[in-house]
Each structure stands twice: as structure tokens, then as C-alpha cells.
Design an enzyme around this catalytic site. Structure first.
Site, mmCIF file in Angstrom:
data_model
loop_
_atom_site.group_PDB
_atom_site.id
_atom_site.type_symbol
_atom_site.label_atom_id
_atom_site.label_comp_id
_atom_site.label_asym_id
_atom_site.label_seq_id
_atom_site.Cartn_x
_atom_site.Cartn_y
_atom_site.Cartn_z
ATOM 1 N N ARG A 8 0.826 -1.214 0.000
ATOM 2 C CA ARG A 8 0.000 0.000 0.000
ATOM 3 C C ARG A 8 0.858 1.262 0.000
ATOM 4 O O ARG A 8 0.475 2.288 0.553
ATOM 5 C CB ARG A 8 -0.972 0.031 1.192
ATOM 6 C CG ARG A 8 -1.754 -1.251 1.407
ATOM 7 C CD ARG A 8 -2.468 -1.726 0.174
ATOM 8 N NE ARG A 8 -3.419 -0.737 -0.339
ATOM 9 C CZ ARG A 8 -3.950 -0.776 -1.565
ATOM 10 N NH1 ARG A 8 -3.614 -1.731 -2.405
ATOM 11 N NH2 ARG A 8 -4.807 0.158 -1.946
ATOM 12 N N GLU A 12 2.563 -9.348 -9.492
ATOM 13 C CA GLU A 12 3.394 -9.906 -8.421
ATOM 14 C C GLU A 12 3.550 -11.407 -8.633
ATOM 15 O O GLU A 12 2.588 -12.107 -8.929
ATOM 16 C CB GLU A 12 2.748 -9.651 -7.057
ATOM 17 C CG GLU A 12 2.695 -8.192 -6.656
ATOM 18 C CD GLU A 12 2.035 -7.982 -5.302
ATOM 19 O OE1 GLU A 12 1.915 -8.970 -4.536
ATOM 20 O OE2 GLU A 12 1.632 -6.846 -5.008
ATOM 21 N N ASN A 46 -4.208 10.417 -9.563
ATOM 22 C CA ASN A 46 -5.063 11.461 -9.003
ATOM 23 C C ASN A 46 -4.742 11.668 -7.532
ATOM 24 O O ASN A 46 -3.881 10.986 -6.976
ATOM 25 C CB ASN A 46 -6.534 11.118 -9.224
ATOM 26 C CG ASN A 46 -6.889 9.775 -8.650
ATOM 27 O OD1 ASN A 46 -7.205 9.660 -7.474
ATOM 28 N ND2 ASN A 46 -6.820 8.715 -9.465
#
EC number: 2.8.2.20
Length: 377
Positions: free
Chosen positions: A78, A99, A294
């Protein structure tokens, strides 16, 4: 009639002699090979010096070996590792792919064998020395990276926890380079908790526990990065990558020795396309990286962390300050975004993007709630 019989016998004899000659020749060659092996010192056969050869859909032949400039992308989960690899995947000369999951596990096993004195003694006694293990690890890792996706001139691997082994990997692949994704630990932890991203050892019911584990993990990875050295390992700050993608990506590509391509700024346009960005249907970040870069993921953690954890933040996660984040700012001032990113954010708010056909049905992109769930992490 006699003449015919003689000719038949003569032809049969010639054929027999020819077969015997071929067999004798093969035996001579085999004997020479055996003798050559006996004369060579132990370990003369070096599989780590061999090359993998792959042919792309463009009929170009690619050769991969230990001396190739592999790229390893990692960091605490994350922290923007998927966004980073998607941007690299958009480059026409680079292939990262999903991954592998298995590479960090094998690296952890290798590390465990080295740390256990008893196990190392047993392995050495069996002839399974460090040299043997390293050659096997080298061949295995290269095989997995090369063959789990399409061939390309430059290969990279994105498994977040591989960067806990940067020093070891740099020894196996001396020309490799590393991108360590760094993100405000509060944002990383909020993301893993709210998105229920299971990570071994992290208690997703506790911000305090997850921040403590985040601190330990990034401390190890950052120390490994510093030991490898600035010529081989580059810390990449997620916030700066999102706020200033062109500037950040130019620095990253220069560091990697890869020519600039505008495609890296538009990874979302290449998702699911041949030679573009391949996304996993089950990775947690997939529903986010289908969108252009964004802003709102930067600070949406603000107000969600328990008060006692906020008060103790500097003690719980001292790596925040070491990495340049203010542990008492909620949120910190990460900087002002480029106009390009502001425009991207407006596009996302309008729902001006499409889910690739090959990913539809595996996750839902709720366009009605994009204002509170924006961002690629």
C-alpha cells in the site's frame, strides 16, 4: 543369382560397418566429455552463466542472464508499488507484470537457512554450500521473472517485500537496480486496514499494531537500500510521484538508464493492451490503477486514526520523521500538484475512464463514490 547374393551380402556388410562406425564415434565423443569433466575442477559447470533465450511476438530474440540490469520494485504494501510498476509497464521497452508472490517467500527461506547455524551446518555437510544455493536462487529468480510474462528488453519485478533482501539480490544480480517506494506510513496503514489487505504479522484491527509493523518493515528496507548505495537503490516518494509525475518519472528513468517515453504518464490507456500494462484480477490495487494518477488518496487517512495513536505517533513510528514526514501534522503539506494531475482528478470525478473488458466482473468500480475513494496506491 550368385552375383546377386554376393551383392546383398556386401551391402549388408557395408551397412553394418557404417552402424558400428557411428556408434564408435558417439562413444568416443562421450568418453571425451567424461574425461573433460574429470579434468575440470569441481563446479566447472556454471548454470548461472547460462542465458535464458526468449522470442517475443515481434520475433525479436531476447537473452537474459545474471549480468542483465534487472529492476526490483518494492516497499511496504500500500505504498504505491503497483502504480510504480504500472507506469514502468507502460514504457515500450519495459515489462514488470503482476506480483509473482513466490520470489519474496523463497528469499525469506534462503535467509532463514543462513541464520540457522544448525541448518547451515547440515547443508554444508551435504554439499549444499552457499555457492550452490546462490546459483540455484539466481537461476530460479531469473526464470520466474523472465517467464511469467512477455519478453522485453528490460525486465522488472514487483513483489513488495523483495526489497527486504536488496543486498542479497544485488549480489546475485550485480547490475540490478532497486526502486524503494516510500509513503507516509499513516496513509499506507489506513489503506491496508480499510481495504482489508492481509499481511502476515499485521493486526488489521489495530492502527497501533500496523503502524509499529510498518515502522519495522520500512526500517529494514530503507537500511538495505542505503547499504546497496545511491547508485543502485532509489527511494521513490509516492506523494511526489502523484503530485509531480513527469518530474518524478524523468528522475526514475534517468536512474534506470532508460530513455524517456510519454507513455509512462498515461499507463491507464495501455491497460490490457498487447505490450502494455497487464493487471491481476485478484490484486487489491487493480481497481485503483485502472484510473489515471489522481490526488485524494494522499490524505484520506486524516481523521480516521484513533486519538491515542495520533498522540503517540512519533514514538510508534519514528521512521516517519526519518523519512521526512511530520508525525504531528494531520495531514502534512505534501506539496502542490501539477496541472496535469488536477486535470486527471477531475476526469476521475466525472468517471471519465473505462474498466478494461478483461477485468470486468472481477471488481466493481463504484463511480458514484469516487469522490471519497480516489487514488492509486
Amino acid at each position: 543369382m550368385r552375383l546377386s547374393v554376393r551383392r546383398v551380402l556386401l551391402a549388408a556388410g557395408c551397412a553394418l560397418v557404417l552402424v558400428l562406425a557411428v556408434q564408435l564415434g558417439q562413444q568416443v565423443l562421450e568418453c571425451r566429455a567424461v574425461l573433460a569433466g574429470l579434468r575440470s575442477p569441481r563446479g566447472a559447470m556454471r548454470p548461472e552463466q547460462e542465458e535464458l533465450v526468449m522470442v517475443g511476438t515481434n520475433h525479436v530474440e531476447y537473452r537474459y542472464g545474471k549480468a542483465m540490469p534487472l529492476i526490483f520494485v518494492g516497499g511496504v504494501p500500500r505504498s504505491g508499488t503497483t502504480l510504480m510498476r504500472a507506469m514502468l509497464d507502460a514504457h515500450p521497452e519495459v515489462r514488470c507484470g503482476e506480483e509473482t508472490r513466490i520470489i519474496p517467500r523463497v528469499l525469506a527461506m534462503r535467509q532463514a537457512w543462513s541464520k540457522s547455524g544448525r541448518e547451515k551446518l547440515r547443508l554444508d555437510e551435504a554439499g549444499v554450500t552457499d555457492e550452490v544455493l546462490d546459483a540455484a536462487m539466481q537461476a530460479f529468480i531469473l526464470e520466474v521473472i523472465a517467464k511469467h510474462g512477455e519478453p522485453a528488453r528490460v525486465l522488472c519485478n514487483k513483489d513488495p517485500f523483495t526489497l527486504k533482501s536488496s543486498v542479497y539480490l544485488s549480489r546475485l544480480f550485480p547490475n540490478s537496480k532497486f526502486l524503494l517506494m516510500v509513503r507516509d506510513g499513516r496513509a499506507s496503514v489506513h489503506s491496508m486496514i480499510t481495504r482489508k489487505v492481509t499481511i502476515a504479522g499485521f493486526d488489521l484491527s489495530s492502527y497501533r499494531d500496523c503502524l509499529t509493523k510498518w515502522n519495522k518493515a520500512i526500517e529494514v528496507m530503507y537500511a538495505q537500500c542505503m547499504e546497496v548505495g545511491k547508485e543502485k537503490c532509489l527511494p521513490v516518494y509516492y506523494e511526489q510521484l502523484v503530485l509531480h509525475p513527469r518530474r518524478s518519472l524523468k528522475l526514475i528513468l534517468d536512474f534506470l538508464g532508460i530513455a524517456w517515453s510519454d507513455a509512462v504518464l498515461h499507463h491507464e490507456d495501455l491497460i490490457g493492451k498487447p505490450g502494455g500494462v497487464s493487471l491481476s484480477k485478484i490484486e487489491r490495487s487493480t481497481d485503483q490503477v485502472i484510473k489515471p494518477v489522481n490526488l485524494e488518496a494522499l490524505s484520506k487517512w486524516t481523521g480516521h486514526i484513533p486519538g491515542d495513536v495520533v498522540r503517540d505517533m512519533a514514538q510508534i513510528a519514528p521512521m516517519l520523521a526519518q523519512l521526512g514526514y511530520d508525525p504531528y501534522a494531520n495531514p502534512p503539506n505534501y506539496g502542490n500538484p501539477d496541472p496535469f494531475v488536477i486535470n486527471n482528478t477531475q476526469r476521475v470525478l466525472k468517471g471519465d475512464y473505462k474498466t478494461p473488458a478483461n477485468l470486468k466482473g472481477y471488481f466493481q468500480v463504484n463511480q458514484n463514490s469516487t469522490s471519497s475513494h480516489l487514488g492509486s496506491s
